[in-house]
Write a protein that holds these residues in place. Structure first.
Motif, short mmCIF file in Angstrom:
data_model
loop_
_atom_site.label_atom_id
_atom_site.label_comp_id
_atom_site.label_asym_id
_atom_site.label_seq_id
_atom_site.Cartn_x
_atom_site.Cartn_y
_atom_site.Cartn_z
N SER A 139 1.18 -1.03 0.03
CA SER A 139 0.21 -0.11 0.24
C SER A 139 0.76 1.00 -0.37
O SER A 139 1.91 1.50 0.17
CB SER A 139 -1.01 -0.27 1.08
N PRO A 140 0.57 2.70 -0.44
CA PRO A 140 1.09 3.62 -0.34
C PRO A 140 1.34 4.17 1.09
O PRO A 140 2.06 5.35 1.35
CB PRO A 140 0.12 4.79 -0.99
N PHE A 141 0.52 3.18 2.20
CA PHE A 141 0.90 3.78 3.84
C PHE A 141 1.69 3.06 4.33
O PHE A 141 2.17 2.00 4.63
CB PHE A 141 -0.34 3.93 4.27
N SER A 142 3.13 3.45 5.97
CA SER A 142 3.90 2.70 6.78
C SER A 142 2.77 3.31 7.17
O SER A 142 3.20 4.58 8.47
CB SER A 142 4.93 2.97 5.88
N GLY A 143 1.86 2.66 8.24
CA GLY A 143 1.45 3.01 9.18
C GLY A 143 0.48 4.07 8.86
O GLY A 143 -0.66 3.50 7.71
N GLN A 144 0.56 5.00 10.24
CA GLN A 144 -0.53 5.78 8.95
C GLN A 144 -0.12 7.80 8.23
O GLN A 144 -0.26 8.70 8.45
CB GLN A 144 -1.31 7.00 10.61
N ASP A 145 1.42 6.96 7.91
CA ASP A 145 1.79 7.76 7.08
C ASP A 145 2.55 7.20 5.48
O ASP A 145 2.39 6.18 5.03
CB ASP A 145 3.24 8.16 7.33
N LEU A 146 2.00 8.88 5.02
CA LEU A 146 2.17 7.73 3.40
C LEU A 146 3.73 8.19 3.00
O LEU A 146 4.60 8.27 3.42
CB LEU A 146 2.01 9.01 2.41
N ARG A 147 3.40 6.84 1.98
CA ARG A 147 5.36 5.84 2.17
C ARG A 147 6.25 7.45 1.62
O ARG A 147 7.60 7.37 1.72
CB ARG A 147 5.12 5.09 1.37
#
Length: 376
Positions: A139-147
């Motif tokens: 996905s484009p997310f790492s946790g709650q942050d945009l990668r």
């Protein structure tokens, strides 16, 4: 709108896709507690939280805060006492300490920190989230942050190249093992390379079949190996590897699920571990109460689905383990009036649970979903 609601991708709670990967347990949900978790975690000891003052590196003094929100108001107190996991006293430190046994442990809230009541997660789907956690996250997310926002290098930004490199890490060159990914979102790829299809996924493997689910759940993608493999069973499969909606995705996912050959008992234990990880993640973010808006009632009718996990019993069991850091509420979902009459009416009643697990509502889907623009 005249719309007859069927199980579709527009509703995450009743999408048939995630249910394809559920273990066929014939209703079984009670598991042996091999690690004796119910006994390993004793009830919370007596504890007092109290505000204090801490001096920072500049010499400025910073106080701490305890906010209770008691009665729905902005209530700040000096101390709060907990016994056996429950709040037993709030107010001034002198008042609170007088109500606790001598020698009660204390924790100081200082340095500008604030102690808040636990957050409520009002709408999620626990079991379907756990099922998809088994796949590789691209996905484009790492946790709650945009990668792309937190990447330290260009290679670390969210792009088609990054997704392909992540999937390549799963390559074993065993032609009988599927590489499965989830939550890919080509719309958020950095750069101009946004095309995603069988030809692109061939860069991952030309030996192993690959299946990737789009984050919208309206699309999925397979490589040429998978197309060739599936042509025999699904003659109308899209040869470019782009699968659309339930009609295109479900037959492929059925084949993927069948190929896993997972023992139902082991699958159930694995699913339980994934659910526990969701609980831990919620707890790390301050969530102490989770509400699942689509728990399916147990259906033991002769014409039931092949995949037949007793979801209420399963979640009830996990919620009552003392290691569980959250409380769970839920809504039983009925996809039609007929389903309501056969699997809910006379078998379930709202609010018969307790403070660990409670089915508070019944959710009857009439015509569709708002987010899918199919609801009146």
């Amino acid at each position: 709108m005249k719309h007859k609601h069927t199980e579709g991708l527009q509703c995450s709670c009743c999408s048939p896709l995630w249910k394809m990967l559920l273990p066929n347990t014939n209703g079984m949900a009670i598991m042996t507690d091999k690690n004796n978790e119910l006994e390993k975690h004793p009830s919370c000891k007596n504890l007092i939280f109290r505000t204090g003052v801490k001096e920072d590196s500049t010499g400025s003094k910073q106080v701490g805060y305890i906010q209770t929100l008691e009665g729905g108001k902005d209530v700040m107190v000096e101390a709060i006492a907990i016994s056996e996991g429950k709040i037993v006293a709030t107010g001034s430190y002198k008042t609170v300490v007088a109500q606790m046994p001598p020698g009660t442990s204390e924790r100081i809230i200082d340095g500008g920190k604030i102690l808040l009541p636990g957050f409520i997660e009002p709408h999620l789907h626990i079991i379907s989230s756990a099922v998809f956690k088994k796949a590789t996250d691209v996905s484009p997310f790492s946790g709650q942050d945009l990668r792309s926002s937190i990447a330290e290098t260009e290679e670390g930004k969210y792009s088609r190249r990054w997704v392909l490199e992540e999937l390549k890490k799963k390559v074993t060159n065993d032609k009988n093992v599927w590489i499965i990914g989830r939550n890919v979102d080509p719309a958020l790829f950095e750069g101009s390379d946004k095309e995603f299809n069988a030809k692109i996924l061939d860069l991952v493997s030309t030996i192993q079949p690959v299946f990737i689910l789009n984050s919208s759940m309206h699309l999925a993608y397979i490589n040429t190996v998978a197309v060739t493999l599936l042509k025999i069973q699904i003659p109308k499969i899209n040869t470019n590897g782009v699968l659309k909606e339930v009609e295109g995705i479900e037959p492929v996912l059925a084949v993927v699920a069948k190929s896993l050959h997972i023992d139902p008992i082991l699958a159930l234990e694995k699913l339980a571990e994934e659910v526990k990880e969701i609980f831990k993640e919620a707890s790390r973010r301050g969530v102490t109460y989770m509400f699942d808006c689509g728990i399916e009632p147990y259906d033991n009718s002769p014409n039931r689905e092949v995949l037949n996990l007793n979801q209420p019993l399963f979640l009830d069991f996990l919620a009552h383990q003392k290691s569980c850091p959250v409380r769970i509420g839920g809504a039983l979902v009925a996809l039609s009036l007929e389903k309501f009459n056969t699997v809910i009416e006379g078998k379930y009643k709202p609010n018969k649970g307790n403070n660990k697990f409670n089915l508070a509502y019944i959710k009857l889907i009439g015509d569709g979903s708002n987010q899918g623009l199919t609801g009146y």
